[in-house]
Design a protein around this motif. Structure first.
Motif, PDB file in Angstrom:
ATOM      1  N   ALA A  50       0.811  -1.226   0.000  1.00 10.23           N
ATOM      2  CA  ALA A  50       0.000   0.000   0.000  1.00 10.23           C
ATOM      3  C   ALA A  50       0.841   1.270   0.000  1.00 10.23           C
ATOM      4  N   LYS A  51       2.122   1.142   0.287  1.00 13.48           N
ATOM      5  CA  LYS A  51       2.924   2.356   0.519  1.00 13.48           C
ATOM      6  C   LYS A  51       3.031   3.253  -0.703  1.00 13.48           C
ATOM      7  N   ILE A 216       9.812   6.391   3.419  1.00 12.88           N
ATOM      8  CA  ILE A 216       9.137   5.552   2.424  1.00 12.88           C
ATOM      9  C   ILE A 216       8.224   4.551   3.119  1.00 12.88           C
ATOM     10  N   TRP A 217       8.638   4.090   4.290  1.00 14.79           N
ATOM     11  CA  TRP A 217       7.835   3.133   5.061  1.00 14.79           C
ATOM     12  C   TRP A 217       7.072   3.796   6.208  1.00 14.79           C
ATOM     13  N   SER A 218       7.709   4.739   6.893  1.00 16.53           N
ATOM     14  CA  SER A 218       7.094   5.287   8.108  1.00 16.53           C
ATOM     15  C   SER A 218       5.908   6.198   7.831  1.00 16.53           C
ATOM     16  N   ALA A 219       5.952   6.976   6.746  1.00 16.89           N
ATOM     17  CA  ALA A 219       4.839   7.888   6.455  1.00 16.89           C
ATOM     18  C   ALA A 219       3.550   7.127   6.129  1.00 16.89           C
ATOM     19  N   PRO A 220       3.578   6.142   5.211  1.00 15.06           N
ATOM     20  CA  PRO A 220       2.355   5.357   4.976  1.00 15.06           C
ATOM     21  C   PRO A 220       1.895   4.605   6.223  1.00 15.06           C
ATOM     22  N   MET A 221       2.851   4.070   6.982  1.00  9.15           N
ATOM     23  CA  MET A 221       2.482   3.348   8.195  1.00  9.15           C
ATOM     24  C   MET A 221       1.743   4.253   9.166  1.00  9.15           C
ATOM     25  N   SER A 222       2.169   5.505   9.263  1.00 11.75           N
ATOM     26  CA  SER A 222       1.532   6.450  10.182  1.00 11.75           C
ATOM     27  C   SER A 222       0.085   6.706   9.783  1.00 11.75           C
ATOM     28  N   ILE A 223      -0.145   6.885   8.482  1.00 11.36           N
ATOM     29  CA  ILE A 223      -1.512   7.120   8.002  1.00 11.36           C
ATOM     30  C   ILE A 223      -2.395   5.914   8.289  1.00 11.36           C
ATOM     31  N   ILE A 224      -1.879   4.725   8.040  1.00 13.26           N
ATOM     32  CA  ILE A 224      -2.645   3.507   8.296  1.00 13.26           C
ATOM     33  C   ILE A 224      -2.869   3.309   9.787  1.00 13.26           C
ATOM     34  N   ALA A 225      -1.883   3.689  10.608  1.00 19.69           N
ATOM     35  CA  ALA A 225      -2.023   3.544  12.061  1.00 19.69           C
ATOM     36  C   ALA A 225      -3.203   4.352  12.582  1.00 19.69           C
TER      37      ALA A 225
END
Length: 242
Positions: A50-51, A216-225
């Motif tokens: 999803a990233k 690249i990984w942390s920004a999408p993860m934050s939105i999903i979190a």
């Protein structure tokens, strides 16, 4: 008399029934479970695949915001510098950015409930521009007043109102209903949710150190979190996953 926090009947009756999903009523009552570790773990798992969609959505966000800012700067340059012009500039930017932020949140929420996501969904909330603008203005004023009152009330409200924007879009709530529903629900687990926000800020700060590659990984993860957090508290209406 029905509660002002009661979700529209159509949303409640067709809300996905899955373990771990909350509802508007349960969220406001504090009847939900939340763990920073589990939220981050699930968000990390759902980042896979999803990233790049989320990065494209964020790129659309920033391009539109940049264009709006350049246009506003060009228009405002015609007028003499003043507090009124500066305030008007900020209000217009708020009117543009809030629906985009809501769209990003909705993508994160859709990913949290395993619904298909597309980068273009970042534009899906512009039909709520006026109510989202009103919500943002009221929320900003209240938070500013809170910060003026010994700072702590402002920190409390900045955290308590974190889910107000998606609540307006997902549950079709008015601005005050969304603000109060978010505040009441978050207050039940305020320190834990504040902790999640701090952890995500720290993760993204560290991710910026190696030339920003970690984002690249942390920004999408934050939105999903945040999508996972919202899902566990309030669930997800059928209109959001349609």
């Amino acid at each position: 008399m029905s509660s002002i926090y009661e979700a529209p009947e159509s949303d409640v009756s067709r809300q996905p029934e899955k373990d771990g999903y909350g509802s508007l009523e349960k969220g406001v009552a504090g009847e939900y479970t939340f763990s920073i570790g589990e939220t981050l773990s699930e968000a990390w798992e759902k980042t896979r695949g999803a990233k790049w969609t989320l990065h494209l959505a964020m790129a659309i966000y920033f391009i539109i915001y940049l264009i709006a800012m350049l246009v506003i700067m060009a228009v405002s340059s015609v007028f003499p510098s003043s507090v009124v012009v500066a305030l008007a500039t900020q209000l217009v930017l708020m009117a543009v950015s809030t629906p985009l932020w809501a769209g990003l949140f909705i993508i994160g929420l859709r990913r949290a409930v395993d619904a298909p996501i597309e980068a273009g969904q970042v534009l899906s909330c512009f039909r709520y521009t006026l109510p989202l603008f009103v919500l943002s203005v009221v929320m900003t004023v209240l938070m500013m007043l809170g910060f003026f009152l010994l700072i702590l009330p402002g920190i409390y409200l900045a955290t308590a109102y974190i889910l107000a924007v998606p609540l307006m879009v997902d549950k079709n709530l008015g601005f005050w209903q969304a603000l109060e529903a978010s505040r009441k629900a978050v207050t039940k687990r305020w320190f834990s949710i504040f902790g999640l926000m701090l952890v995500l800020m720290l993760i993204n700060f560290v991710a910026m150190i190696p030339l920003g590659l970690g984002l690249i990984w942390s920004a999408p993860m934050s939105i999903i979190a945040f999508g996972v957090l919202y899902r566990n508290i309030f669930g997800c209406s059928s209109q959001t996953v349609a």
